[in-house]
Design an enzyme around this catalytic site. Structure first.
Site, PDB file in Angstrom:
ATOM      1  N   TYR A 175      98.218 -54.953  28.037  1.00 56.04           N
ATOM      2  CA  TYR A 175      97.907 -54.621  29.434  1.00 56.04           C
ATOM      3  C   TYR A 175      98.669 -53.386  29.890  1.00 56.04           C
ATOM      4  O   TYR A 175      99.667 -52.988  29.291  1.00 56.04           O
ATOM      5  CB  TYR A 175      98.246 -55.802  30.349  1.00 56.04           C
ATOM      6  CG  TYR A 175      99.739 -56.069  30.459  1.00 56.04           C
ATOM      7  CD1 TYR A 175     100.381 -56.883  29.538  1.00 56.04           C
ATOM      8  CD2 TYR A 175     100.509 -55.477  31.455  1.00 56.04           C
ATOM      9  CE1 TYR A 175     101.750 -57.115  29.614  1.00 56.04           C
ATOM     10  CE2 TYR A 175     101.874 -55.708  31.551  1.00 56.04           C
ATOM     11  CZ  TYR A 175     102.492 -56.523  30.618  1.00 56.04           C
ATOM     12  OH  TYR A 175     103.844 -56.733  30.694  1.00 56.04           O
ATOM     13  N   CYS A 176      98.178 -52.793  30.971  1.00 60.73           N
ATOM     14  CA  CYS A 176      98.898 -51.716  31.660  1.00 60.73           C
ATOM     15  C   CYS A 176      98.622 -51.861  33.156  1.00 60.73           C
ATOM     16  O   CYS A 176      98.133 -52.902  33.585  1.00 60.73           O
ATOM     17  CB  CYS A 176      98.483 -50.351  31.126  1.00 60.73           C
ATOM     18  SG  CYS A 176      96.732 -49.983  31.330  1.00 60.73           S
ATOM     19  N   THR A 177      98.898 -50.836  33.954  1.00 57.14           N
ATOM     20  CA  THR A 177      98.796 -50.970  35.414  1.00 57.14           C
ATOM     21  C   THR A 177      97.359 -51.194  35.892  1.00 57.14           C
ATOM     22  O   THR A 177      97.078 -52.132  36.619  1.00 57.14           O
ATOM     23  CB  THR A 177      99.342 -49.704  36.111  1.00 57.14           C
ATOM     24  OG1 THR A 177     100.586 -49.366  35.513  1.00 57.14           O
ATOM     25  CG2 THR A 177      99.511 -49.919  37.596  1.00 57.14           C
ATOM     26  N   ILE A 204      97.113 -54.866  35.548  1.00 57.78           N
ATOM     27  CA  ILE A 204      97.928 -55.756  36.387  1.00 57.78           C
ATOM     28  C   ILE A 204      97.354 -55.841  37.806  1.00 57.78           C
ATOM     29  O   ILE A 204      97.292 -56.905  38.411  1.00 57.78           O
ATOM     30  CB  ILE A 204      99.383 -55.219  36.470  1.00 57.78           C
ATOM     31  CG1 ILE A 204     100.029 -55.219  35.086  1.00 57.78           C
ATOM     32  CG2 ILE A 204     100.216 -56.039  37.451  1.00 57.78           C
ATOM     33  CD1 ILE A 204     101.282 -54.339  35.006  1.00 57.78           C
TER      34      ILE A 204
END
Ligand SMILES: [Zn+2]
Ligand SMILES: [Zn+2]
Length: 291
Positions: A175-177, A204
């Site tokens: 995952y990332c932002t 996220i």
């Protein structure tokens, strides 16, 4: 509802360099027309942006991007009392997020998990959770039990991933932002022979919209004046950017020159006298060197 709407998205669409130039013009015209501010990264492969303004202004921009890039764009919205941008910045780059590997194909989307699917997999367990973000982002919040590659920026990801030995019996949940980095991290990992890799769709910010009390711990760094948002997507009250180095900072200290309270990061705090700004640090240095 707070009056300022903030929208962020990315879209991969092969518009080429001429298309990119045209898009830059259109973004500028629309933003001026609707008083929208923000940061737009434009490349021949698409656009990655966060922008803010009135609800109608932001909607006009979103509609333009749907028209120009893709009907499928996922816009992630939040709201704020004040604008998180002070100006309009449009940058043209080789990639909409710099991986340093512009030749790699983009993830097909087949390995994307919706927030609900992601949440269910974490509930089940038996997975390796991989944070593809930078060290200073991981420091202020991440998914429970997540591991990361201790990188300072995403262009180091491919190199850092090379030496990794993830548990091969577990799927990697990455995952990332907002999801854009994972679109490139996924093919990079697959290229290294990891073939059971999933990405969190919309990142996220998309997860928190649906599961504020789920498996995400701490706050989420964002690349605008808000610095970070909490699990309810509200601007942080804890974190500021260190005036000396730009990393997240949360402990107030008095400035050694002007006495004003400032938040500096742990590294800079360990470095000796505290300053509220580069200006005060410069003043102290000039004094030291005798004027
Ligand atoms: Zn610092
Ligand atoms: Zn000061």
């Amino acid at each position: 509802m707070k009056p300022i709407v903030i929208s962020s998205f990315y879209a991969f669409a092969p518009i080429g360099s001429e298309g990119a130039d045209r898009l830059v013009q259109d973004i500028r015209v629309r933003c001026e027309e609707h008083h929208v501010l923000g940061l737009f990264i434009v490349a021949g492969e698409g656009c990655n942006a966060t922008f803010s303004g009135s609800e109608s202004g932001v909607s006009a921009l979103e509609e333009m991007f749907r028209d120009r890039l893709s009907r499928e764009i996922l816009f992630k919205r939040s709201s704020n009392d004040t604008a998180p941008f002070r100006k309009l910045v449009i940058r043209v780059r080789d990639e909409i997020v710099t991986s340093g590997c512009p030749e790699i194909p983009i993830a097909s989307g087949a390995q994307a998990l919706s927030p609900a699917e992601w949440h269910a997999k974490l509930e089940q367990g038996g997975v390796t959770v991989l944070d593809t973000r930078n060290d200073y982002e991981v420091e202020i919040g991440k998914f429970e039990g997540a591991t990361d590659l201790a990188i300072e920026n995403f262009s180091q990801f491919a190199k850092a991933a090379k030496g990794q030995h993830f548990n091969s019996s577990e799927p990697i949940l990455m995952y990332c932002t907002g999801g854009v980095r994972c679109e490139k991290a996924l093919p990079i990992l697959e290229g290294l022979g990891f073939n059971n890799v999933f990405q969190l769709e919309g990142g996220i910010l998309n997860y928190l919209e649906q599961f504020p009390d789920g498996y995400y711990e701490g706050e989420c760094f964002v690349f605008d004046d808000r610095v970070a948002v909490d699990r309810y997507l509200q601007p942080t009250t804890r974190w500021a950017l260190c005036p000396l180095c730009g990393n997240p900072a949360n402990e107030p200290v008095p400035c050694g020159v002007c006495g004003q309270a400032a938040k500096v990061c742990a590294d800079c705090r360990a470095g000796g006298t505290q300053f509220c700004s580069l200006g005060c640090r410069g003043a102290a240095r000039r004094q030291e060197s005798g004027g």
